[in-house]
Design a protein around this motif. Structure first.
Motif, mmCIF file in Angstrom:
data_model
loop_
_atom_site.group_PDB
_atom_site.id
_atom_site.type_symbol
_atom_site.label_atom_id
_atom_site.label_comp_id
_atom_site.label_asym_id
_atom_site.label_seq_id
_atom_site.Cartn_x
_atom_site.Cartn_y
_atom_site.Cartn_z
ATOM 1 N N ILE A 195 -1.000 8.067 8.300
ATOM 2 C CA ILE A 195 0.153 8.455 7.437
ATOM 3 C C ILE A 195 0.719 9.808 8.219
ATOM 4 O O ILE A 195 0.385 10.614 8.142
ATOM 5 C CB ILE A 195 -0.191 8.769 5.855
ATOM 6 C CG1 ILE A 195 -0.450 7.157 5.713
ATOM 7 C CG2 ILE A 195 0.975 9.237 5.162
ATOM 8 C CD1 ILE A 195 -1.441 7.275 4.334
ATOM 9 N N LEU B 217 9.473 1.839 10.821
ATOM 10 C CA LEU B 217 8.304 2.282 10.067
ATOM 11 C C LEU B 217 7.030 1.296 10.380
ATOM 12 O O LEU B 217 7.029 0.256 10.946
ATOM 13 C CB LEU B 217 8.774 2.028 8.617
ATOM 14 C CG LEU B 217 9.887 2.527 8.022
ATOM 15 C CD1 LEU B 217 10.238 1.992 6.562
ATOM 16 C CD2 LEU B 217 9.545 4.019 7.862
ATOM 17 N N SER B 218 5.826 1.762 9.933
ATOM 18 C CA SER B 218 4.864 1.084 10.108
ATOM 19 C C SER B 218 4.816 -0.360 9.179
ATOM 20 O O SER B 218 5.434 -0.061 8.293
ATOM 21 C CB SER B 218 3.335 2.026 9.754
ATOM 22 O OG SER B 218 3.470 1.888 8.367
ATOM 23 N N TYR C 190 4.272 0.370 5.539
ATOM 24 C CA TYR C 190 5.582 1.215 4.818
ATOM 25 C C TYR C 190 6.767 0.145 4.756
ATOM 26 O O TYR C 190 7.685 0.123 3.622
ATOM 27 C CB TYR C 190 5.769 2.392 5.888
ATOM 28 C CG TYR C 190 4.929 3.472 5.552
ATOM 29 C CD1 TYR C 190 3.950 3.286 4.642
ATOM 30 C CD2 TYR C 190 5.167 4.568 6.217
ATOM 31 C CE1 TYR C 190 2.845 4.220 4.540
ATOM 32 C CE2 TYR C 190 4.261 5.770 5.879
ATOM 33 C CZ TYR C 190 3.447 5.520 5.132
ATOM 34 O OH TYR C 190 2.488 6.705 4.855
ATOM 35 N N TYR D 47 2.535 5.663 -0.892
ATOM 36 C CA TYR D 47 2.936 5.237 0.364
ATOM 37 C C TYR D 47 4.553 5.014 0.074
ATOM 38 O O TYR D 47 5.111 5.268 1.102
ATOM 39 C CB TYR D 47 2.274 3.775 0.632
ATOM 40 C CG TYR D 47 0.944 3.926 1.219
ATOM 41 C CD1 TYR D 47 0.119 4.984 1.189
ATOM 42 C CD2 TYR D 47 0.309 2.689 1.756
ATOM 43 C CE1 TYR D 47 -1.059 5.196 1.676
ATOM 44 C CE2 TYR D 47 -1.006 2.780 2.178
ATOM 45 C CZ TYR D 47 -1.693 3.873 2.217
ATOM 46 O OH TYR D 47 -2.915 3.735 2.824
ATOM 47 N N LEU D 48 5.084 4.706 -0.773
ATOM 48 C CA LEU D 48 6.432 4.498 -0.934
ATOM 49 C C LEU D 48 7.277 5.737 -0.876
ATOM 50 O O LEU D 48 8.202 5.863 -0.148
ATOM 51 C CB LEU D 48 6.715 3.746 -2.416
ATOM 52 C CG LEU D 48 6.891 2.230 -2.064
ATOM 53 C CD1 LEU D 48 7.038 1.546 -3.701
ATOM 54 C CD2 LEU D 48 8.086 1.691 -1.406
ATOM 55 N N ARG E 94 6.202 8.580 0.910
ATOM 56 C CA ARG E 94 6.464 8.806 2.278
ATOM 57 C C ARG E 94 7.246 7.902 3.079
ATOM 58 O O ARG E 94 7.868 8.207 4.039
ATOM 59 C CB ARG E 94 4.637 8.768 2.776
ATOM 60 C CG ARG E 94 4.064 9.716 2.218
ATOM 61 C CD ARG E 94 2.415 9.395 2.322
ATOM 62 N NE ARG E 94 1.475 10.349 1.816
ATOM 63 C CZ ARG E 94 1.164 11.550 2.699
ATOM 64 N NH1 ARG E 94 1.595 11.732 3.544
ATOM 65 N NH2 ARG E 94 0.184 12.298 1.953
ATOM 66 N N ALA E 95 7.045 6.519 2.697
ATOM 67 C CA ALA E 95 7.911 5.678 3.447
ATOM 68 C C ALA E 95 9.646 5.875 3.423
ATOM 69 O O ALA E 95 10.247 6.020 4.405
ATOM 70 C CB ALA E 95 7.825 4.246 2.987
ATOM 71 N N ARG E 96 9.677 6.214 2.004
ATOM 72 C CA ARG E 96 11.319 6.540 1.789
ATOM 73 C C ARG E 96 11.643 7.864 2.685
ATOM 74 O O ARG E 96 12.542 7.748 3.263
ATOM 75 C CB ARG E 96 11.429 6.880 0.511
ATOM 76 C CG ARG E 96 11.449 5.679 -0.488
ATOM 77 C CD ARG E 96 11.604 5.975 -2.129
ATOM 78 N NE ARG E 96 11.378 5.239 -2.786
ATOM 79 C CZ ARG E 96 10.193 5.088 -3.835
ATOM 80 N NH1 ARG E 96 9.513 6.255 -4.087
ATOM 81 N NH2 ARG E 96 9.809 4.191 -4.603
ATOM 82 N N LYS F 281 10.119 8.930 5.304
ATOM 83 C CA LYS F 281 10.379 8.618 6.712
ATOM 84 C C LYS F 281 11.577 7.741 7.098
ATOM 85 O O LYS F 281 12.262 8.081 8.068
ATOM 86 C CB LYS F 281 9.122 7.715 7.006
ATOM 87 C CG LYS F 281 8.863 7.338 8.308
ATOM 88 C CD LYS F 281 7.868 8.240 9.250
ATOM 89 C CE LYS F 281 8.142 7.592 10.623
ATOM 90 N NZ LYS F 281 7.909 8.806 11.510
#
Ligand SMILES: [Zn+2]
Lengths: 154, 195
Positions: free
Chosen positions: B94, B139-140, B143, B174-175, B177-179, B181
């Motif tokens: 992450i 993104l991964s 994500y 995760y969301l 962090r994804a946002r 990123k």
């Protein structure tokens, strides 16, 4: 009133609308940076929701159980059924011949001939059934492969 | 059509029900598979397998979730196992971009200036969509999938948790962090394109 900048969590929560602005009102009134951060997220979220829908771009082959069902409704196939009827008729004849053999020698000959005939008939019937089943399987496999190969790509 | 009715028709092997099942779930399954799998041929095989497996396991469906959520879970796990098998999955990795924040704030302000400007025309909106699409694919896989499920499919954290098998707290984390990123990627992309 909170004077330091809002945390990333708070900014996201405000942009998502899961957090009430009230608590941060004072800070947001004079902090352009935090307001802009919220707006950036809101722009992204709106654009994400408006993305065009993705489609497969090809047709899904239905499971074999669905397509197979229509072809195979009768529990017994036609050749086997015909063979059964024929066997029954010839066996009846054979029994009649055997009964007749009690009186004449021709009857015994007739009865033996008929029994051999029935056995041959059953063997032929089973062979025909096997060939038919094999051909059907091959054609199903070919059809599946064809659909698989000709399905349009992404 | 209600899930119960559709399941009943599917179990009765009605071809029309299968077509409807695919039609109703295409958007969700496509989002998951396209976000997780890069190879087009593999996607196609996986999608076919997902529907065949769903049909096979349908008698085990107990209506504990929506039919689409259940299928979403099959799709997610099929893709997850594929990635795992191909060693393309790094679920523990992450990225921590927290310290890049300050530098990005400046760009963020410029980005918002551009998009809140009244003179922004259609092309720019289209450009944003394209940038966004490419950023999501950077993104991964997990994500990208979570972003698609939450922000495009508009599923709840709980539904996403059911689909992915991740605890609700992990989905939220995760969301988040994804946002972040995604925002960082988009801002840096936008700056690059603009220069
Ligand atoms: Zn601030």
């Amino acid at each position: 009133m909170k004077n330091e900048h809002l945390s990333e969590e708070e900014i996201q929560a405000l942009a998502l609308g899961t957090e009430n602005q009230g608590k941060f009102y004072g800070h947001l009134q004079h902090c352009l940076q935090c307001r802009k951060s919220i707006e950036t997220y809101q722009t992204i979220f709106t654009a994400l929701a408006q993305q065009p829908m993705i489609t497969f771009g090809f047709d899904i082959t239905p499971p074999a159980e669905i397509t197979k069902q229509k072809v195979k409704r009768m529990p017994v196939s036609v050749p086997i059924l015909a063979l059964g009827i024929l066997s029954f008729l010839t066996l009846s004849l054979a029994i009649m011949g055997w009964l007749a053999s009690r009186t004449t020698s021709h009857g015994l000959l007739l009865s033996n001939g008929i029994i051999i005939g029935v056995a041959t008939l059953i063997l032929c019937g089973l062979l025909v059934e096997m060939v038919i089943k094999y051909r059907r399987k091959i054609s199903t496999i070919r059809q599946f492969n064809l659909q698989h190969l000709t399905g349009s790509s992404f | 059509m209600e899930d119960q009715q559709l399941v009943k028709q599917l179990l009765n092997r009605e071809p029309a029900a299968f077509t409807l099942f695919v039609k109703n779930t295409e958007g969700l399954v496509a989002e998951i598979v396209f976000k997780m799998i890069a190879n087009a041929e593999d996607r196609k095989d996986l999608i076919q397998d997902i529907y065949l497996n769903a049909y096979r396991y349908l008698p085990n469906f107990r209506f504990q979730s929506k039919l689409s959520t259940w299928l979403g879970s099959i799709a997610y796990h099929a893709c997850y196992n594929y990635l795992k098998k191909k060693k393309l999955l790094l679920p523990e990795k992450i990225e921590d971009a927290e310290h890049e924040q300050d530098a990005l704030e400046v760009i963020a302000n410029r980005f918002v200036d551009c998009f809140s400007n009244q003179t922004m025309d259609y092309v720019s909106q289209k450009e944003l969509q394209q940038l966004l699409q490419s950023a999501v694919y950077q993104l991964s896989p997990i994500y990208a999938t979570l972003i698609a499920l939450y922000h495009y499919q508009e599923l709840s954290y709980q539904e996403i948790s059911t689909i992915t098998g991740l605890p609700e707290g992990t989905v939220k984390n995760y969301l988040f962090r994804a946002r972040k990123k995604l925002k960082d990627l988009l801002l840096s992309n936008y700056k690059k394109e603009d220069l």
